[in-house]
Design a protein around this motif. Structure first.
Motif, short mmCIF file in Angstrom:
data_model
loop_
_atom_site.label_atom_id
_atom_site.label_comp_id
_atom_site.label_asym_id
_atom_site.label_seq_id
_atom_site.Cartn_x
_atom_site.Cartn_y
_atom_site.Cartn_z
N ARG A 197 18.91 -10.77 26.41
CA ARG A 197 19.81 -11.05 27.69
C ARG A 197 21.44 -11.07 27.27
O ARG A 197 22.06 -11.55 28.03
N GLY A 198 21.51 -10.54 25.88
CA GLY A 198 22.65 -10.32 25.49
C GLY A 198 23.88 -11.34 25.79
O GLY A 198 23.60 -12.49 25.31
N LEU A 199 24.89 -11.08 26.40
CA LEU A 199 26.03 -11.91 26.80
C LEU A 199 25.33 -13.09 27.41
O LEU A 199 26.05 -14.04 27.11
N ALA A 200 24.51 -12.89 28.37
CA ALA A 200 24.09 -14.36 28.90
C ALA A 200 23.69 -14.98 28.04
O ALA A 200 23.87 -16.30 28.02
N ALA A 201 22.79 -14.80 27.15
CA ALA A 201 22.27 -15.69 26.00
C ALA A 201 23.20 -16.22 25.10
O ALA A 201 23.35 -17.36 24.67
N HIS A 202 24.19 -15.37 25.00
CA HIS A 202 25.44 -16.00 24.12
C HIS A 202 26.16 -16.70 24.95
O HIS A 202 26.66 -17.94 24.16
N MET A 203 26.38 -16.48 25.92
CA MET A 203 27.36 -17.67 26.94
C MET A 203 26.43 -19.03 26.91
O MET A 203 26.88 -20.15 27.12
N HIS A 204 25.18 -18.74 27.30
CA HIS A 204 24.15 -20.05 27.15
C HIS A 204 24.12 -20.84 25.98
O HIS A 204 24.18 -21.94 26.14
N GLU A 205 24.29 -20.15 24.79
CA GLU A 205 24.46 -20.76 23.44
C GLU A 205 25.69 -21.62 23.29
O GLU A 205 25.76 -22.87 23.02
N MET A 206 26.90 -20.72 23.88
CA MET A 206 28.13 -21.55 23.76
C MET A 206 28.16 -22.69 24.70
O MET A 206 28.85 -23.66 24.44
N ALA A 207 27.30 -22.75 25.70
CA ALA A 207 27.30 -23.93 26.58
C ALA A 207 26.82 -25.24 25.96
O ALA A 207 27.21 -26.06 26.38
N LEU A 229 24.27 -6.27 9.56
CA LEU A 229 25.39 -5.36 10.30
C LEU A 229 24.83 -5.20 11.77
O LEU A 229 24.15 -4.46 12.29
N PRO A 230 25.06 -6.16 12.56
CA PRO A 230 24.79 -6.32 13.89
C PRO A 230 25.53 -5.21 14.82
O PRO A 230 26.42 -4.69 14.50
N ARG A 231 24.61 -4.92 15.77
CA ARG A 231 25.21 -3.66 16.92
C ARG A 231 26.54 -4.48 17.63
O ARG A 231 26.53 -5.72 17.63
N PHE A 232 27.18 -3.79 18.05
CA PHE A 232 28.40 -4.16 18.80
C PHE A 232 27.99 -4.94 20.11
O PHE A 232 28.97 -5.77 20.43
N ASN A 233 26.65 -5.21 20.36
CA ASN A 233 26.51 -5.85 21.74
C ASN A 233 25.81 -7.16 21.23
O ASN A 233 24.83 -7.51 22.24
N LEU A 234 25.89 -7.76 20.11
CA LEU A 234 25.02 -8.81 19.77
C LEU A 234 23.57 -8.65 19.43
O LEU A 234 23.17 -9.48 18.77
N TYR A 235 23.21 -7.56 19.29
CA TYR A 235 21.60 -7.18 19.07
C TYR A 235 21.53 -7.27 17.50
O TYR A 235 22.37 -6.79 16.77
N ALA A 267 25.22 -15.96 17.51
CA ALA A 267 25.12 -14.95 16.79
C ALA A 267 26.16 -13.77 17.03
O ALA A 267 25.91 -12.78 17.80
N GLY A 268 27.23 -13.94 16.44
CA GLY A 268 28.37 -12.92 16.58
C GLY A 268 29.07 -12.86 17.76
O GLY A 268 28.97 -13.77 18.72
N ARG A 269 29.68 -11.78 18.14
CA ARG A 269 30.38 -11.54 19.31
C ARG A 269 30.33 -10.18 19.86
O ARG A 269 29.89 -9.25 19.08
#
Length: 579
Positions: free
Chosen positions: A355-365, A319-325, A373-375
């Motif tokens: 790095r939260g959103l930055a790491a998420h966008m890095h993965e998307m790239a 059950l991840p937190r709302f901020n990707l954690y 890992a989620g959204r």
């Protein structure tokens, strides 16, 4: 202050920028190297092109420190490059102050760099304080949130911008340091947490701490520094024991001591520095070389190597937190007496945790096949924007602060949707968090299956179902039960809209009269002198009753109105103004 006019229509010629430019090529070189190293598909050419324009636009400007102004956008861009952001974000970061502080206009920027970069730059550009007055801060945040709803990179640029400003805050006068640090604590640091940008959040926390409570900051820093070596030595056996437990359970990974930042320790310990323990200063961090399932095997190894504290396991993987954690948190007893908090993550989870959103966008790239890992849960932002267009500046800012409070609770709908709320929130607050349609027609609630009234408090982890009736409408009782700014504003607005116009105007006039009396003025005198009528016209109201009714409906900011009345009264009674 805007600099003197300079032609920027052909800013991209290297010949045009070589003469007399500031010798900081090494800095843009560092940015480009970080971009190449940190982003899967770097585009250094457009980034260099944006630097050329920014350097020319800011040439001749200096910061409070005496440094060339271009140092600031370069530093902001470097922060984002180290986070692994894309070239469009880096271009916008380099250009983020050009429209606000130079003669380079937004249409020019759009023509040179396209709509994507222009939208990002416009999103972080402050509104003109001379035009917006006391509402400038709130309206700038409103504009930024609207832009972020379309592209979250706006917030990343703003956070990096504020981080560098906090790093150089010592060059500002004390009163401005306090204002910027306090605003950062109330609004921007919570945004960093919402986006999972804990690396930025921790540094911003400590920088604000040093400004707002310098003595406490100095004391706790000295205490932690003095105890660090001894604390590491004391906890070394625990690290070794966990490493051995991982090896025994055939889990590839490592264990390390993770130093907590000053503000977090201060919140736990306060002024009781004599009680400070190594476990207050450090967390044990288990980094697993593997997949999610390996974290659970590591958890078993940790509990086999040390005694777990019952009831202290938190599973943020399932059950991840709302901020990707995502991580496993547990508490154990080391060497029979020392209580330690242990965090278990994969290395990839660790990157996202930092790095939260930055790491998420890095993965998307990396491509559509990337394992993301989620959204980030942006429902709170969408709910805020659903009603904010008609909100006054003060109401919007108050609601934003409430929604971003870090000490909130998490409640759930029966469908499993997480609804963040402040402590002490009630069922009616939950109803309005779902939207005005639900809140306006709420008649009761089921909390964990038990029927409760709308004033019943919602506890952390509760499952709430709102009961509605299409014939029901908000009441004064609902207003008394509501605690969140959003719910109170929407209820007040509904009640005002259903009052007779005369009642709304009378109520608004009483409120304004009380407010101006606090400034030593009499509202009747202001009306007789024409002051109130002049201000009403400026705000688009032909009649005073319309103005007062708008105050009742929450469509006119009371503080802004009073400030305008005071200013207009001073102008009209000062003979020097007529000379």
């Amino acid at each position: 202050m805007r600099r003197g006019a300079r032609t920027l229509r052909d800013p991209l010629s290297r010949a045009a920028r070589v003469d007399d430019q500031v010798d900081i090529d090494v800095d843009i070189g560092m940015v480009l190297r970080a971009h190449r190293a940190g982003y899967p598909r770097p585009r250094p050419g457009p980034v260099r092109r944006a630097y050329d324009v920014a350097e020319l636009a800011h040439r001749g400007q200096v910061r409070k420190s005496g440094e060339p102004y271009i140092i600031h956008p370069l530093a902001v861009t470097m922060i984002l490059a180290e986070c692994g952001m894309d070239s469009a974000t880096l271009q916008a970061a380099l250009l983020h102050d050009t429209v606000e502080d130079t003669e380079y206009t937004l249409p020019e920027l759009r023509a040179d760099f396209g709509d994507e970069i222009a939208v990002l730059v416009d999103g972080v550009t402050k509104l003109d304080g001379s035009k917006w007055g006391e509402r400038a801060e709130a309206e700038t945040f409103r504009k930024m949130v609207l832009a972020a709803a379309a592209d979250l990179r706006v917030l990343l640029i703003k956070l990096a911008d504020r981080l560098h400003n906090l790093r150089t805050l010592g060059f500002q006068p004390p009163h401005k340091q306090q204002r910027i640090a306090r605003q950062s604590q109330e609004l921007l640091i919570p945004f960093a947490e919402r986006l999972g940008m804990y690396e930025l959040k921790r540094e911003m926390d400590d920088l604000c701490f040093s400004v707002l409570r310098p003595e406490a900051h100095g004391e706790i820093k000295a205490a932690l520094d003095a105890r660090e070596a001894a604390g590491r030595a004391l906890l070394r056996p625990a690290v070794d024991r966990l490493r051995a437990a991982l090896k025994e359970h055939k889990v590839a990974g490592d264990v390390m001591l993770y130093r907590r930042h000053l503000w977090a320790v201060h919140l736990d310990v306060g002024d009781r520095l004599d009680t400070l323990q190594p476990a207050d200063q450090f967390r044990l961090l288990v980094l697993v070389d593997g997949e999610d399932r390996d974290c659970y095997i590591a958890l078993g190894a940790v509990h086999a190597g040390m005694n777990p504290v019952p009831g202290r396991l938190k599973d943020f993987i399932s059950l991840p937190r709302f901020n990707l954690y995502r991580a496993l948190h547990t508490r154990v007893i080391a060497d029979g007496r020392t209580v330690m908090d242990v965090i278990i993550r994969t290395r990839r989870m660790h990157r996202v945790a930092e790095r939260g959103l930055a790491a998420h966008m890095h993965e998307m790239a990396r491509g559509p096949g990337a394992d993301v890992a989620g959204r980030i849960d942006l429902e709170w932002l969408r709910r805020l924007l659903a009603w904010q267009n008609d909100a006054t500046s003060a109401d919007f800012l108050e609601s934003l602060r409430g929604d971003l409070r870090p000490d909130g609770i998490a409640a759930f709908t029966t469908g499993g949707e997480l609804i963040p709320l402040p402590p002490g929130a009630t069922s009616i607050d939950f109803a309005y968090a779902l939207g005005p349609q639900t809140g306006d027609h709420a008649i009761g609630a089921l909390i964990n299956g038990r029927l409760v009234p709308l004033h019943a408090r919602v506890d952390n982890g509760a499952v709430v179902h709102i009961l509605t009736d299409e014939t029901a409408s908000p009441s004064e009782a609902g207003l008394d039960a509501a605690t969140t700014p959003t719910a109170r504003l929407l209820i007040r607005r509904h009640l005002a809209a259903n009052q007779g116009p005369d009642d709304a105007a009378d109520k608004g006039r009483r409120v304004v009269a009380e407010a101006v009396a606090g400034e030593g003025l009499d509202l009747l005198d202001l009306e007789c002198l024409g002051v109130s009528g002049s201000v009403a016209e400026d705000l688009g109201h032909r009649e005073l009753d319309d103005l007062y009714a708008a105050v009742t409906a929450g469509k006119v900011d009371l503080d802004d109105l009073v400030a305008r009345l005071v200013k207009e009264n001073s102008r009209s009674t000062d003979p020097a103004q007529d000379s």
